[in-house]
Design a protein around this motif. Structure first.
Motif, mmCIF file in Angstrom:
data_model
loop_
_atom_site.group_PDB
_atom_site.id
_atom_site.type_symbol
_atom_site.label_atom_id
_atom_site.label_comp_id
_atom_site.label_asym_id
_atom_site.label_seq_id
_atom_site.Cartn_x
_atom_site.Cartn_y
_atom_site.Cartn_z
ATOM 1 N N PRO A 165 0.805 -1.235 0.000
ATOM 2 C CA PRO A 165 0.000 0.000 0.000
ATOM 3 C C PRO A 165 0.830 1.273 0.000
ATOM 4 O O PRO A 165 0.512 2.231 -0.701
ATOM 5 N N ALA A 166 1.915 1.292 0.786
ATOM 6 C CA ALA A 166 2.755 2.505 0.862
ATOM 7 C C ALA A 166 3.375 2.825 -0.488
ATOM 8 O O ALA A 166 3.403 3.988 -0.915
ATOM 9 N N ALA A 167 3.881 1.796 -1.182
ATOM 10 C CA ALA A 167 4.488 2.010 -2.500
ATOM 11 C C ALA A 167 3.438 2.426 -3.518
ATOM 12 O O ALA A 167 3.664 3.338 -4.334
ATOM 13 N N LEU A 168 2.281 1.771 -3.483
ATOM 14 C CA LEU A 168 1.198 2.118 -4.416
ATOM 15 C C LEU A 168 0.754 3.555 -4.230
ATOM 16 O O LEU A 168 0.563 4.290 -5.201
ATOM 17 N N ASP A 169 0.593 3.960 -2.976
ATOM 18 C CA ASP A 169 0.158 5.334 -2.687
ATOM 19 C C ASP A 169 1.215 6.340 -3.131
ATOM 20 O O ASP A 169 0.899 7.375 -3.722
ATOM 21 N N HIS A 170 2.471 6.022 -2.825
ATOM 22 C CA HIS A 170 3.568 6.930 -3.170
ATOM 23 C C HIS A 170 3.641 7.128 -4.688
ATOM 24 O O HIS A 170 3.757 8.260 -5.172
ATOM 25 N N LEU A 171 3.562 6.039 -5.437
ATOM 26 C CA LEU A 171 3.670 6.128 -6.888
ATOM 27 C C LEU A 171 2.424 6.759 -7.507
ATOM 28 O O LEU A 171 2.521 7.520 -8.470
ATOM 29 N N ALA A 172 1.253 6.436 -6.952
ATOM 30 C CA ALA A 172 0.005 6.994 -7.499
ATOM 31 C C ALA A 172 -0.031 8.515 -7.387
ATOM 32 O O ALA A 172 -0.553 9.200 -8.276
ATOM 33 N N LYS A 173 0.534 9.050 -6.312
ATOM 34 C CA LYS A 173 0.571 10.509 -6.142
ATOM 35 C C LYS A 173 1.338 11.165 -7.278
ATOM 36 O O LYS A 173 1.066 12.303 -7.653
ATOM 37 N N ASP A 174 2.302 10.427 -7.809
ATOM 38 C CA ASP A 174 3.135 10.957 -8.881
ATOM 39 C C ASP A 174 2.759 10.390 -10.250
ATOM 40 O O ASP A 174 3.508 10.515 -11.216
#
Length: 327
Positions: free
Chosen positions: A283-292
């Motif tokens: 989830p942390a990686a998905l959220d981080h990448l989705a923001k960008d």
């Protein structure tokens, strides 16, 4: 003779979460035995570093050893690729991408590494939409207006890239071919220096991976006139694609994956690949990448190898037609 190790129930469950079988060779079960160096062959500040750091953070948790990012720019990525190809500590990996794997082999007469023989594909980590940007002072609101201005003043407009053969260079040359325009290319040594001049208005335009520029688009410091994706991005719903604006079938995305030196034992590569797949689903990686606006993937080594082969086949004729040469 293959040695095996007996695992506790907790260890077996942990390995199952990584997609690994409960009984492993001793080398696979114990690797990594120290910190893993994740080399990024470009200067800080670009999409490559953002993808690498997002994955490294999760990999550190999954592997039980620190995975740290080491930027090593130079020579269109060739310097770092050559160094990692020779690394034999079994704890050094590198971020491969469209430039080092699908472009450099066709623009350099001789490379200090063999992209196919010197490395083992580990996992395709993420795809990054290519955005087409202009400085806000340029009197254009969309791609159609930009192309019209470029045709009205051939050679007057310029664009920057992270260097000859970089993803941004390829993206702009691909656009120039599709739109039959002439725009002057200004190569830089990395995305960071290029963005500095674009933000200052010393460049008219550029194509940059979404993660490196989303903050500047949102604050109005840069204007996104088109996306290279097949569909609009949820993060930029008001920005039409290149295809929507009159060039159907156009698609341009960057991609980033992990490679290991050919000397790394296959069990370690397989364990790392399974960890990458889990890391890119975290989830942390998905959220981080989705923001960008980056798209997490996380593939198997075989899938990444097939993807690289397809990309090489796709871009070789484009490079030849655009006559892209190294710095």
């Amino acid at each position: 003779m293959t040695h095996t190790t007996h695992l506790t129930r907790r260890q077996a469950l942990a390995l199952a979460a990584l997609g690994l079988p409960p009984v492993l060779s001793r080398a696979q079960a114990t690797w990594p035995t120290k910190s893993v160096r994740f080399v990024v062959p470009f200067a800080p500040g670009g999409s490559s570093e953002i993808v690498a750091r997002a994955s490294a953070q999760e990999l550190s948790k999954l592997l039980g050893q620190s995975v740290y990012v080491d930027n090593k720019p130079g020579g269109a990525g060739n310097v770092a690729m050559a160094e990692v190809a020779r690394a034999d500590d079994q704890h050094t990996v590198i971020l491969g991408h469209i430039g080092t794997l699908a472009v450099n082999p066709f623009i350099f007469d001789k490379l200090p590494y063999d992209p196919l023989k010197d490395f083992k594909p580990v996992s395709l980590l993420a795809k990054v939409p290519s955005l087409y940007l202009v400085h806000p002072d340029l009197p254009v609101k969309n791609l159609k207006e930009f192309i019209a201005l470029a045709r009205k003043q051939p050679g007057r407009l310029n664009y920057g890239s992270a260097g000859n053969g970089s993803a941004g260079h390829l993206a702009m040359e691909y656009l120039k071919m599709a739109t039959e325009t002439f725009i002057l290319h200004v190569p830089y040594r990395g995305t960071g220096p290029q963005l500095t001049d674009l933000l200052a208005g010393r460049l008219d335009a550029a194509s940059v991976g979404a993660p490196a520029v989303m903050q500047f688009i949102k604050t109005g410091k840069l204007r996104c006139i088109a996306t290279g994706t097949t569909q609009r991005l949820p993060q930029l719903p008001d920005v039409p694609t290149v295809a929507e604006q009159g060039w159907p079938g156009f698609e341009m995305t960057q991609w980033y994956g992990m490679l290991a030196p050919a000397s790394m034992p296959q069990p370690a590569v397989d364990k790392l690949a399974a960890a990458c797949a889990s890391a890119m689903r975290a989830p942390a990686a998905l959220d981080h990448l989705a923001k960008d606006a980056a798209i997490a993937v996380g593939s198997t080594p075989a899938e990444f190898a097939s993807f690289i082969a397809a990309e090489r086949k796709r871009w070789q004729p484009v490079i030849a037609r655009a006559k892209i040469k190294p710095d």
